[in-house]
Structure formats: C-alpha cells, structure tokens
Design a protein around this motif. Structure first.
Motif, PDB file in Angstrom:
ATOM      1  N   ASN A 123      -7.270   4.483   0.505  1.00 36.75           N
ATOM      2  CA  ASN A 123      -6.260   3.619   0.414  1.00 36.75           C
ATOM      3  C   ASN A 123      -7.053   2.787  -1.077  1.00 36.75           C
ATOM      4  O   ASN A 123      -7.018   1.571  -1.276  1.00 36.75           O
ATOM      5  CB  ASN A 123      -6.907   2.403   1.351  1.00 36.75           C
ATOM      6  N   MET A 154       1.455  -1.191  -0.102  1.00 41.71           N
ATOM      7  CA  MET A 154      -0.399   0.127   0.242  1.00 41.71           C
ATOM      8  C   MET A 154       0.715   1.553  -0.190  1.00 41.71           C
ATOM      9  O   MET A 154       1.772   0.950   0.528  1.00 41.71           O
ATOM     10  CB  MET A 154      -1.138   0.344   1.000  1.00 41.71           C
ATOM     11  N   GLU A 155       0.405   1.807  -0.463  1.00 43.07           N
ATOM     12  CA  GLU A 155       1.421   3.649  -0.478  1.00 43.07           C
ATOM     13  C   GLU A 155       0.817   4.415   0.923  1.00 43.07           C
ATOM     14  O   GLU A 155      -0.527   4.261   1.339  1.00 43.07           O
ATOM     15  CB  GLU A 155       0.429   4.264  -2.207  1.00 43.07           C
ATOM     16  N   PRO A 191      -6.101   2.502  -5.672  1.00 45.08           N
ATOM     17  CA  PRO A 191      -4.622   2.268  -5.796  1.00 45.08           C
ATOM     18  C   PRO A 191      -4.233   3.631  -6.597  1.00 45.08           C
ATOM     19  O   PRO A 191      -4.948   4.015  -6.978  1.00 45.08           O
ATOM     20  CB  PRO A 191      -4.350   1.336  -6.771  1.00 45.08           C
TER      21      PRO A 191
END
Length: 87
Positions: free
Chosen positions: A56, A1-2, A58
């Motif tokens: 969250n 995850m970023e 993408p």
C-alpha cells in the motif's frame, strides 16, 4: 488505493520497456543488447511495482520505474564482455 489489475500491469510493463530502451540508447555500444534490457526492465518494474501495491505505498508506477532502473543498472554493470569487443 491502487490495486493490481490488468491496467496497472500494462502500465508497469510499459514503464519497464521504456526504461530498458532508454538505458540501451544511453549506453549505446556497451552493455547488454536491446532485448535483454527490455526484459530486465519489465521484470524490475512489475516486481517492484507489485510489491509497492501489496504494501500500500502510493506511487507504485514511480517505484516500478525505479525498480526497473535498479535491475537494469545491475544487469549492465556486471555484464562481462569478451576481449574481442574491446578492440
């Protein structure tokens, strides 16, 4: 995850500046000047990109680019020019 770190903020700012410069080049004499375009592009990219990271999603850089385009579109469409500029 970023995650929202310094690198991600740098890329969001860079994407916003590129989008602001592209908009200014594409509409040349109409619309807002270069510096307000750059600032609006950075604000749009950082805000929308950060929101995409917090929920969250993408591809937060893509959302940042789209957010900067939306803010720049609104800024340039509703920009009021004086009558002297139209001559």
């Amino acid at each position: 995850m970023e995650e929202l770190n310094g690198t991600m903020i740098f890329w969001l700012i860079s994407i916003g500046m590129v989008a602001g410069a592209l908009i200014k080049v594409s509409i040349w004499k109409q619309g807002v000047e270069l510096i307000p375009n750059l600032i609006a592009g950075v604000i749009g990219a950082v805000v929308v990109g950060s929101i995409a990271i917090f929920i969250n999603l993408p591809g937060s850089l893509v959302f940042g680019f789209l957010g900067s385009l939306v803010v720049l579109f609104i800024l340039n469409v509703f920009y009021l020019q004086s009558d002297e500029d139209h001559a």
